[in-house]
Design a protein around this motif. Structure first.
Motif, PDB file in Angstrom:
ATOM      1  N   GLU A 252      33.638  27.978  33.375  1.00  0.00           N
ATOM      2  CA  GLU A 252      33.425  28.345  34.782  1.00  0.00           C
ATOM      3  C   GLU A 252      32.064  29.024  34.909  1.00  0.00           C
ATOM      4  N   PRO A 253      31.247  28.590  35.860  1.00  0.00           N
ATOM      5  CA  PRO A 253      29.950  29.251  36.045  1.00  0.00           C
ATOM      6  C   PRO A 253      30.142  30.733  36.356  1.00  0.00           C
ATOM      7  N   ALA A 254      29.403  31.597  35.672  1.00  0.00           N
ATOM      8  CA  ALA A 254      29.586  33.048  35.829  1.00  0.00           C
ATOM      9  C   ALA A 254      29.337  33.504  37.262  1.00  0.00           C
ATOM     10  N   GLU A 255      28.258  33.041  37.850  1.00  0.00           N
ATOM     11  CA  GLU A 255      27.935  33.493  39.213  1.00  0.00           C
ATOM     12  C   GLU A 255      28.974  33.007  40.209  1.00  0.00           C
ATOM     13  N   GLU A 256      29.493  31.806  40.015  1.00  0.00           N
ATOM     14  CA  GLU A 256      30.540  31.285  40.891  1.00  0.00           C
ATOM     15  C   GLU A 256      31.822  32.099  40.737  1.00  0.00           C
ATOM     16  N   ARG A 257      32.149  32.434  39.504  1.00  0.00           N
ATOM     17  CA  ARG A 257      33.342  33.242  39.233  1.00  0.00           C
ATOM     18  C   ARG A 257      33.223  34.606  39.900  1.00  0.00           C
ATOM     19  N   PHE A 258      32.037  35.203  39.804  1.00  0.00           N
ATOM     20  CA  PHE A 258      31.793  36.511  40.404  1.00  0.00           C
ATOM     21  C   PHE A 258      31.938  36.440  41.922  1.00  0.00           C
ATOM     22  N   THR A 259      31.329  35.455  42.540  1.00  0.00           N
ATOM     23  CA  THR A 259      31.383  35.308  44.006  1.00  0.00           C
ATOM     24  C   THR A 259      32.807  35.060  44.490  1.00  0.00           C
ATOM     25  N   ASN A 260      33.532  34.207  43.788  1.00  0.00           N
ATOM     26  CA  ASN A 260      34.924  33.926  44.168  1.00  0.00           C
ATOM     27  C   ASN A 260      35.791  35.179  44.052  1.00  0.00           C
ATOM     28  N   ALA A 261      35.522  35.974  43.033  1.00  0.00           N
ATOM     29  CA  ALA A 261      36.291  37.205  42.856  1.00  0.00           C
ATOM     30  C   ALA A 261      36.039  38.174  43.998  1.00  0.00           C
ATOM     31  N   LEU A 262      34.801  38.272  44.435  1.00  0.00           N
ATOM     32  CA  LEU A 262      34.476  39.146  45.566  1.00  0.00           C
ATOM     33  C   LEU A 262      35.253  38.736  46.812  1.00  0.00           C
ATOM     34  N   GLU A 263      35.369  37.443  47.048  1.00  0.00           N
ATOM     35  CA  GLU A 263      36.103  36.963  48.221  1.00  0.00           C
ATOM     36  C   GLU A 263      37.588  37.295  48.117  1.00  0.00           C
ATOM     37  N   LYS A 264      38.155  37.105  46.927  1.00  0.00           N
ATOM     38  CA  LYS A 264      39.583  37.381  46.746  1.00  0.00           C
ATOM     39  C   LYS A 264      39.882  38.873  46.837  1.00  0.00           C
ATOM     40  N   MET A 265      38.901  39.698  46.471  1.00  0.00           N
ATOM     41  CA  MET A 265      39.096  41.141  46.558  1.00  0.00           C
ATOM     42  C   MET A 265      39.354  41.598  47.982  1.00  0.00           C
ATOM     43  N   LYS A 266      38.872  40.843  48.951  1.00  0.00           N
ATOM     44  CA  LYS A 266      39.060  41.204  50.352  1.00  0.00           C
ATOM     45  C   LYS A 266      40.524  41.170  50.752  1.00  0.00           C
ATOM     46  N   THR A 267      41.345  40.480  49.943  1.00  0.00           N
ATOM     47  CA  THR A 267      42.780  40.407  50.224  1.00  0.00           C
ATOM     48  C   THR A 267      43.549  41.481  49.470  1.00  0.00           C
ATOM     49  N   GLY A 268      42.816  42.311  48.702  1.00  0.00           N
ATOM     50  CA  GLY A 268      43.456  43.375  47.938  1.00  0.00           C
ATOM     51  C   GLY A 268      43.916  42.953  46.557  1.00  0.00           C
ATOM     52  N   ASP A 269      43.442  41.808  46.084  1.00  0.00           N
ATOM     53  CA  ASP A 269      43.833  41.285  44.777  1.00  0.00           C
ATOM     54  C   ASP A 269      43.150  42.079  43.665  1.00  0.00           C
ATOM     55  N   GLN A 270      43.934  42.895  42.925  1.00  0.00           N
ATOM     56  CA  GLN A 270      43.366  43.734  41.873  1.00  0.00           C
ATOM     57  C   GLN A 270      42.864  42.912  40.690  1.00  0.00           C
ATOM     58  N   LYS A 271      43.499  41.792  40.407  1.00  0.00           N
ATOM     59  CA  LYS A 271      43.046  40.948  39.313  1.00  0.00           C
ATOM     60  C   LYS A 271      41.631  40.438  39.575  1.00  0.00           C
ATOM     61  N   SER A 272      41.328  40.181  40.822  1.00  0.00           N
ATOM     62  CA  SER A 272      39.986  39.711  41.187  1.00  0.00           C
ATOM     63  C   SER A 272      38.949  40.806  40.993  1.00  0.00           C
ATOM     64  N   PHE A 273      39.350  42.062  41.193  1.00  0.00           N
ATOM     65  CA  PHE A 273      38.430  43.172  40.923  1.00  0.00           C
ATOM     66  C   PHE A 273      38.036  43.170  39.452  1.00  0.00           C
ATOM     67  N   VAL A 274      39.005  42.945  38.575  1.00  0.00           N
ATOM     68  CA  VAL A 274      38.720  42.902  37.144  1.00  0.00           C
ATOM     69  C   VAL A 274      37.780  41.750  36.821  1.00  0.00           C
ATOM     70  N   SER A 275      38.029  40.594  37.398  1.00  0.00           N
ATOM     71  CA  SER A 275      37.164  39.434  37.177  1.00  0.00           C
ATOM     72  C   SER A 275      35.745  39.720  37.634  1.00  0.00           C
ATOM     73  N   MET A 276      35.601  40.309  38.810  1.00  0.00           N
ATOM     74  CA  MET A 276      34.287  40.654  39.329  1.00  0.00           C
ATOM     75  C   MET A 276      33.568  41.618  38.402  1.00  0.00           C
ATOM     76  N   LEU A 277      34.273  42.668  38.008  1.00  0.00           N
ATOM     77  CA  LEU A 277      33.686  43.733  37.210  1.00  0.00           C
ATOM     78  C   LEU A 277      33.140  43.204  35.885  1.00  0.00           C
ATOM     79  N   TYR A 278      33.923  42.379  35.226  1.00  0.00           N
ATOM     80  CA  TYR A 278      33.537  41.897  33.899  1.00  0.00           C
ATOM     81  C   TYR A 278      32.559  40.728  33.949  1.00  0.00           C
ATOM     82  N   THR A 279      32.732  39.843  34.903  1.00  0.00           N
ATOM     83  CA  THR A 279      31.896  38.646  34.916  1.00  0.00           C
ATOM     84  C   THR A 279      30.426  38.978  35.090  1.00  0.00           C
TER      85      THR A 279
END
Length: 326
Positions: A252-279
Motif C-alpha cells: 500500500e502506498p504510504a502517502e495514500e495509507r496516511f491520507t485514508n487514515a486521516l479521513e477515517k479518523m473523522k468518524t472516530g476510528d481509533q485504529k485509523s489514528f494508529v495507522s496515521m501515526l505510524y505510516t
C-alpha cells in the motif's frame, strides 16, 4: 540536591507504566540514584521495588507538585498520549519553581523536531511548545533534555495497524516497497539510555566524552534498530520458523495509507489514528530515519547492540497476550 559533578536525586512521573517500568529499573540498577516516583493519590498502578520514595501529587494543587520536587536534580515525565498538555505544563512549572535542574519531557518518540512530522502529526507538533516552555521559563537554571527513541519496537510490531503485521493470520502489509528504514527502540534500550544519560557528569570529565551540559536544552537520539519492514519480516520468518509462502503479503502506498487514515479518523476510528501515526514515519523523506538525518548518541551513552530476533520474539509474544487494534 546533589552538589557534586553528578546528579543523584531523580523523580519520575509514570514509573509504573510500560516504558516507565524499564526506565525506573535501569535507574535503580545503576545503583547511584535515589529514585522518587510521583503519583496521583488515587493511582492504582503497581510501582517497581527499590524506590527511594513515593510521593502523591494533586494536579489541581500545584503546591503539592512543587513540594514533591524539592531537592530533586532531574524530573522524568512519561505520560499517556491522551493526557492533556496542561498536565505536563503543570509538572514543568512546578519543577522550575522547585529548582529542578533537568527535565526529560514527554518525548520517547520519533523525531519531533522534523518539520514534516510537526506539520502532519499533531501529537508530535505539541512537543515543540513543551520544550520551548522549559527553555523560556527555566532561564538557564532549569533545562530540558529530550530523549527521542523512535517508536517502541516490541509494542509497535505487536499492533497490526502500526507496522502492518498480523502474526495470528500471517498477513503483512508493506508500505510502498517495504524498504524504508526507520529508527526504533526496545523498552530495555530506552531504560538503559536514560540511566546512562543521567549518569553522565554535569560538566565533562577531563579527557572524556559526554556531559549533561552538552545536551542542555537539546535532543538525545537513541535507537535499537534502524530497519525496514522487510527487515522486520525476515526476522519474523526466522523467529516463527515460517517461509514467505506461508504469508499473505500486500502493498500500500504510504502517502495514500496516511491520507485514508486521516479521513477515517473523522468518524472516530481509533485504529485509523494508529495507522496515521505510524505510516508517516515511512515516507521517503527520511523523517523516521533520524540515525541518518541527526545521528545517534548510542556511542556516547555506551548502549549495546541488540539482537533483532530476540526483540521480534518479544513482540510476537506480546501480540498473543495483548490484543490491541486488531
Amino acid at each position: 540536591m546533589s552538589t557534586s559533578n553528578r546528579i543523584e536525586n531523580v523523580a519520575i512521573v509514570g514509573a509504573g507504566g510500560n516504558l516507565g517500568t524499564y526506565i525506573t529499573s535501569a535507574l535503580l540498577t545503576a545503583g547511584h540514584f535515589k529514585v522518587t516516583a510521583l503519583t496521583r493519590a488515587d493511582s492504582k498502578t503497581t510501582l517497581p521495588d527499590g524506590l527511594h520514595a513515593t510521593k502523591s501529587i494533586d494536579y489541581s494543587d500545584p503546591s503539592t507538585i512543587v513540594s514533591a520536587l524539592h531537592g530533586q536534580d532531574a524530573l522524568i515525565i512519561i505520560l499517556n498520549g491522551y493526557v492533556p498538555n496542561e498536565t505536563q505544563d503543570a509538572l514543568v512549572d512546578a519543577a522550575i519553581e522547585a529548582g529542578v535542574k533537568y527535565i526529560l519531557p514527554n518525548e520517547w518518540s520519533p523525531d519531533s523536531t522534523n518539520e514534516g512530522m510537526i506539520r502532519d502529526v499533531t501529537v508530535f507538533a505539541v512537543k515543540t511548545p513543551a520544550r520551548a516552555r522549559i527553555a523560556e521559563k527555566g532561564k538557564g537554571k532549569t533545562c530540558y533534555i529530550s530523549v527521542m527513541t523512535g517508536f517502541w519496537y516490541e509494542w509497535s510490531l505487536a499492533i497490526t495497524p502500526a507496522y502492518g503485521f498480523d502474526f495470528e493470520r500471517k498477513t503483512v502489509t508493506f508500505f510502498d516497497d517495504g524498504k524504508t528504514i526507520t529508527n526504533m527502540s526496545t523498552w530495555p534500550q530506552c531504560g538503559r539510555a536514560v540511566a546512562a544519560l543521567l549518569s553522565l557528569p554535569i560538566e565533562a570529565d577531563s579527557g572524556k566524552q559526554g556531559s549533561l551540559s552538552a545536551f542542555k536544552n537539546g535532543v538525545v537520539f537513541v535507537s535499537s534498530f534502524g530497519i525496514s519492514q522487510k527487515d522486520m519480516f525476515e526476522s519474523a520468518l526466522r523467529v516463527t520458523g515460517t517461509k514467505e509462502a506461508d504469508w499473505q503479503i500486500s502493498y500500500e502506498p504510504a502517502e495514500e495509507r496516511f491520507t485514508n487514515a486521516l479521513e477515517k479518523m473523522k468518524t472516530g476510528d481509533q485504529k485509523s489514528f494508529v495507522s496515521m501515526l505510524y505510516t508517516r514515519i515511512f515516507y521517503k523523506d527520511d523523517c523516521g530515519h533520524f540515525e541518518k538525518t541527526k545521528g545517534l548518541q548510542n556511542g556516547v551513552l555506551g548502549l549495546p547492540v541488540e539482537d533483532l530476533d530476540e526483540a521480534t520474539a518479544a513482540a510476537i509474544k506480546r501480540s498473543k497476550e495483548v490484543k490491541m487494534f486488531q
